[in-house]
Design a protein around this motif. Structure first.
Motif, PDB file in Angstrom:
ATOM      1  N   MET A   3       0.827  -1.210   0.000  1.00 12.66           N
ATOM      2  CA  MET A   3       0.000   0.000   0.000  1.00 12.66           C
ATOM      3  C   MET A   3       0.866   1.268   0.000  1.00 12.66           C
ATOM      4  N   LEU A   4       2.144   1.122  -0.360  1.00 11.81           N
ATOM      5  CA  LEU A   4       3.041   2.270  -0.343  1.00 11.81           C
ATOM      6  C   LEU A   4       3.584   2.582  -1.733  1.00 11.81           C
ATOM      7  N   GLY A   5       2.846   2.180  -2.749  1.00 11.05           N
ATOM      8  CA  GLY A   5       3.304   2.429  -4.111  1.00 11.05           C
ATOM      9  C   GLY A   5       3.071   3.869  -4.524  1.00 11.05           C
ATOM     10  N   ASP A   6       3.894   4.323  -5.500  1.00  9.54           N
ATOM     11  CA  ASP A   6       3.562   5.592  -6.147  1.00  9.54           C
ATOM     12  C   ASP A   6       2.283   5.372  -6.939  1.00  9.54           C
ATOM     13  N   LEU A   7       2.190   4.162  -7.485  1.00 12.00           N
ATOM     14  CA  LEU A   7       0.977   3.785  -8.212  1.00 12.00           C
ATOM     15  C   LEU A   7       0.470   2.460  -7.653  1.00 12.00           C
ATOM     16  N   GLU A  63      -3.556   0.883   4.395  1.00 12.45           N
ATOM     17  CA  GLU A  63      -2.753   2.045   3.997  1.00 12.45           C
ATOM     18  C   GLU A  63      -2.364   2.864   5.206  1.00 12.45           C
ATOM     19  N   ALA A  64      -3.280   3.026   6.140  1.00 11.27           N
ATOM     20  CA  ALA A  64      -3.003   3.847   7.328  1.00 11.27           C
ATOM     21  C   ALA A  64      -1.854   3.249   8.141  1.00 11.27           C
ATOM     22  N   ILE A  65      -1.881   1.928   8.311  1.00  7.98           N
ATOM     23  CA  ILE A  65      -0.812   1.259   9.055  1.00  7.98           C
ATOM     24  C   ILE A  65       0.504   1.368   8.280  1.00  7.98           C
ATOM     25  N   PHE A 118     -12.316  -0.938  22.661  1.00 10.05           N
ATOM     26  CA  PHE A 118     -11.459  -1.999  23.192  1.00 10.05           C
ATOM     27  C   PHE A 118      -9.994  -1.810  22.798  1.00 10.05           C
ATOM     28  N   GLY A 119      -9.649  -0.571  22.494  1.00  9.02           N
ATOM     29  CA  GLY A 119      -8.261  -0.291  22.103  1.00  9.02           C
ATOM     30  C   GLY A 119      -7.910  -0.716  20.692  1.00  9.02           C
ATOM     31  N   MET A 120      -8.946  -0.918  19.872  1.00 10.66           N
ATOM     32  CA  MET A 120      -8.683  -1.319  18.483  1.00 10.66           C
ATOM     33  C   MET A 120      -8.870  -0.114  17.561  1.00 10.66           C
ATOM     34  N   PRO A 121      -7.767   0.478  17.093  1.00  7.11           N
ATOM     35  CA  PRO A 121      -7.875   1.706  16.310  1.00  7.11           C
ATOM     36  C   PRO A 121      -8.418   1.462  14.905  1.00  7.11           C
ATOM     37  N   ARG A 122      -9.027   2.509  14.388  1.00  7.01           N
ATOM     38  CA  ARG A 122      -9.456   2.543  12.994  1.00  7.01           C
ATOM     39  C   ARG A 122      -8.445   3.404  12.238  1.00  7.01           C
ATOM     40  N   PRO A 123      -8.545   3.462  10.909  1.00  7.04           N
ATOM     41  CA  PRO A 123      -7.523   4.213  10.150  1.00  7.04           C
ATOM     42  C   PRO A 123      -7.355   5.647  10.651  1.00  7.04           C
ATOM     43  N   GLU A 124      -8.450   6.288  11.041  1.00  8.02           N
ATOM     44  CA  GLU A 124      -8.357   7.686  11.487  1.00  8.02           C
ATOM     45  C   GLU A 124      -7.539   7.808  12.766  1.00  8.02           C
ATOM     46  N   GLY A 125      -7.473   6.729  13.550  1.00  7.78           N
ATOM     47  CA  GLY A 125      -6.627   6.734  14.739  1.00  7.78           C
ATOM     48  C   GLY A 125      -5.150   6.778  14.355  1.00  7.78           C
ATOM     49  N   TYR A 126      -4.794   5.933  13.396  1.00  7.22           N
ATOM     50  CA  TYR A 126      -3.398   5.906  12.942  1.00  7.22           C
ATOM     51  C   TYR A 126      -3.042   7.214  12.235  1.00  7.22           C
TER      52      TYR A 126
END
Lengths: 280, 316
Positions: free
Chosen positions: A212-216, B174-176, B127-135
């Motif tokens: 999930m870290l691609g430019d594309l 992606e967030a992680i 329960f301490g389980m983050p969602r993307p907005e947390g990260y």
């Protein structure tokens, strides 16, 4: 034994003789019977329903790179079984079995080669090798792919197909997420592109790191892509999942990927995009 | 049976119950000797039980209902703390608490996962389980820390990133991934402490750091023992076996070079002497920050990068 049973074995063996193994196969999606040779020409995409079948790393790299691109990178990097992990089987035995079954030493294969004459490094996951899971060896091979790109000034293209981090190497596997992600910073510093091609399936620790870290971000049609597996999500939220949940088309709609490209067009499309973003 | 004690703590619970009963007696002078004897007995028993804990028992301690959570530490560990909210894009994830703080006069950006103790709190903090907005909130705060050149301190305590529909829709992966990428080169010191449960990618997304510390009876793993057992043994009740196999305890992880420091817990675990645990944590963090604050950006990033690239055991 009835007369029927007496003659039955001879009939089946006779039928088997007439059809050499591997000549025909069945589409896992629409059940159409497919002629292997034709399927190969169609990049293992079902001609009747367009299902993109899972393919092995070697086939993937051969169909993507120019003919004769055979230089393998980090081909000797193998896992060490640091935890001496054992469940119903020893991890070591699972690895040996996977090596035999796939004819690969690990779950990712990296090659240096050309794409329509352009120098590139391409990596492809071997999904049949422990579910394409990422442990020490996969992480190291990925980093060496990045290093190869840095030394020859080439872009990196990675075809992911993985269930995530490899359980049998415990936290060491988790750390490969950090290791591969860190390496991509170096590629970025040199303005070298990283193209992440997400194929069926790309989940867990692989999806939550370099993939999930691609430019594309390019996905093949209908590939399952996500963090948690759909069954885990379903059990957690206790409601029905939306249609097409975690499929390429869903991710495109949600803004996670740039485009969906048919397998037959991947070579042209990626080459084209690379000519635009790389300095000649 | 005392529900605030785990199975293997029950003998201690009995003795503690007796001590408690004696405490309620008015004339303490008469029973001082008896009291001391009981306390000694309880300590000896605790020492004995805790000297041979199984990895599964440690996993249970890491999730002990009376173990301190992130918010329990803030008052003592930091001189001051002002919470900052939101990822500036979607919402404020309550599973991750972040804000500006000071520790022994040193400014820091604090970010920690919060599980919650009562049912209401648990639901509030998911329960301490983050969602993307947390990260993404965490990353926003880390970038601010980098800009103002203040170190980052994170507390890890999560079963994992939340596996929900919305979380997937908004790009949990992606967030992680973004946090791993950015933290590995963030130009300010990062100290992470696993205070309880370090659950997989959801934990790592706050723990790519110059110093990763773990409380003695914390766990940190690629998958929960239950999850591992249900996949490999098709039986979640084999979690005890999986816990052994996963090598998820602090001494094992230190041996593999995956964490840097083990923070000793009070006898019987953090929940038996919370105030002592808070003070130990405070001095452990101060010690690391003082060392890291002396390094130049180049020294810091070189050391962090080399450490990350060193993760893995392979032959070539």
């Amino acid at each position: 034994m009835s007369w029927l049973e007496k003659i039955l074995p001879t009939i089946t063996s006779a039928v088997k003789k007439n059809i050499p193994e591997g000549l025909w196969s069945k589409c896992p999606s629409c059940d159409a019977t497919l002629y292997e040779e034709e399927l190969k020409n169609k990049f293992y995409v079902c001609p009747s329903c367009d299902h993109h079948m899972r393919i092995n790393a070697q086939t993937r790299l051969e169909m993507f790179l120019d003919e004769g691109s055979l230089v393998e990178v980090a081909e000797n990097v193998e896992t060490e079984d640091p935890l001496k992990f054992k469940d119903q089987k020893k991890y070591k035995d699972r690895i040996s079995a996977a090596q035999k079954a796939t004819n690969q030493k690990e779950a990712i294969v990296v090659r240096q080669g050309t794409l329509k004459g352009m120098n590139v490094v391409a990596a492809a996951f071997e999904f049949k090798f422990q579910g394409g899971s990422m442990g020490s060896a996969v992480g190291e091979r990925f980093v060496q792919a990045v290093n190869k790109c840095l030394s020859i000034g080439a872009p990196l293209i990675c075809f992911s197909a993985s269930g995530g981090a490899r359980m049998q190497e415990g936290l060491i596997s988790l750390m490969q997420m950090a290791k591969t992600s860190y390496a991509l910073n170096k590629l970025s510093d040199q303005q070298l592109p990283f193209i992440s091609v997400l194929t069926d399936p790309t989940m867990g620790g692989v999806s939550a790191s370099f993939a999930m870290l691609g430019d594309l971000h390019i996905a093949e049609p209908n590939a399952l892509i996500g963090f948690a597996g759909p069954r885990v999500v379903e059990q957690t939220v206790r409601e029905e999942l939306p249609e097409g949940f975690q499929r390429s088309e869903f991710l495109l709609e949600k803004g996670a990927i740039d485009m969906i490209v048919h397998r037959a067009e991947l070579r042209d499309k990626i080459h084209n995009l690379l000519t635009i973003i790389t300095k000649s | 049976m005392n529900l605030d004690f785990l199975d293997f703590e029950q003998p201690i619970a009995e003795l503690e119950g007796k001590i408690q009963a004696l405490c309620n007696i008015k004339d303490q002078a008469d029973i001082a000797d008896e009291m001391q004897a009981l306390k000694d007995k309880s300590d000896a028993l605790t020492k004995k039980i805790f000297s041979s804990l199984s990895d599964w028992q440690i996993s249970q301690l890491a999730r002990h209902p009376q173990r301190l959570y992130t918010l329990d530490y803030l008052d003592t560990v930091f001189d001051e703390f002002t919470e900052l909210h939101g990822d500036r894009a979607f919402s404020d994830d309550k599973a991750i608490i972040g804000g500006l703080a000071r520790i022994e006069g040193m400014p820091v950006m604090f970010i920690g996962q919060q599980k919650g103790r009562t049912t209401e709190e648990k639901l509030h903090h998911n329960f301490g389980m983050p969602r993307p907005e947390g990260y993404r909130k965490a990353l926003r705060l880390m970038r601010m820390a980098e800009k103002f050149e203040i170190p980052v301190v994170t507390f890890v305590d999560t079963p994992g990133a939340y596996p929900g529909i919305g979380a997937e829709e908004r790009g949990q992966s992606e967030a992680i991934a973004r946090n791993l990428y950015e933290m590995s080169v963030l130009k300010t010191p990062i100290v992470s402490v696993v205070i309880g449960e370090g659950g997989s990618g959801g934990a790592l997304a706050l723990a790519v750091a110059d110093r990763v510390m773990m409380f003695e009876y914390s766990i940190y793993s690629v998958i929960s023992p239950e999850g591992c057992a249900s996949i490999l043994y098709k039986d979640a009740t084999k979690a005890n076996i999986a816990a052994e196999q996963l090598k998820l305890t602090s001494p094992n992880l230190k041996k593999f070079g995956l964490i840097d420091v083990i923070i000793e817990e009070p006898l019987g675990g953090i929940h038996r002497d919370p105030e002592a645990a808070k003070k130990t944590l405070r001095s452990a963090i101060v010690k690391e920050l003082k060392t890291l604050n002396n390094l130049t950006h180049n020294q810091l990033l070189k050391a962090r990068g080399d450490k990350i690239l060193g993760f893995g055991e392979f032959k070539s």
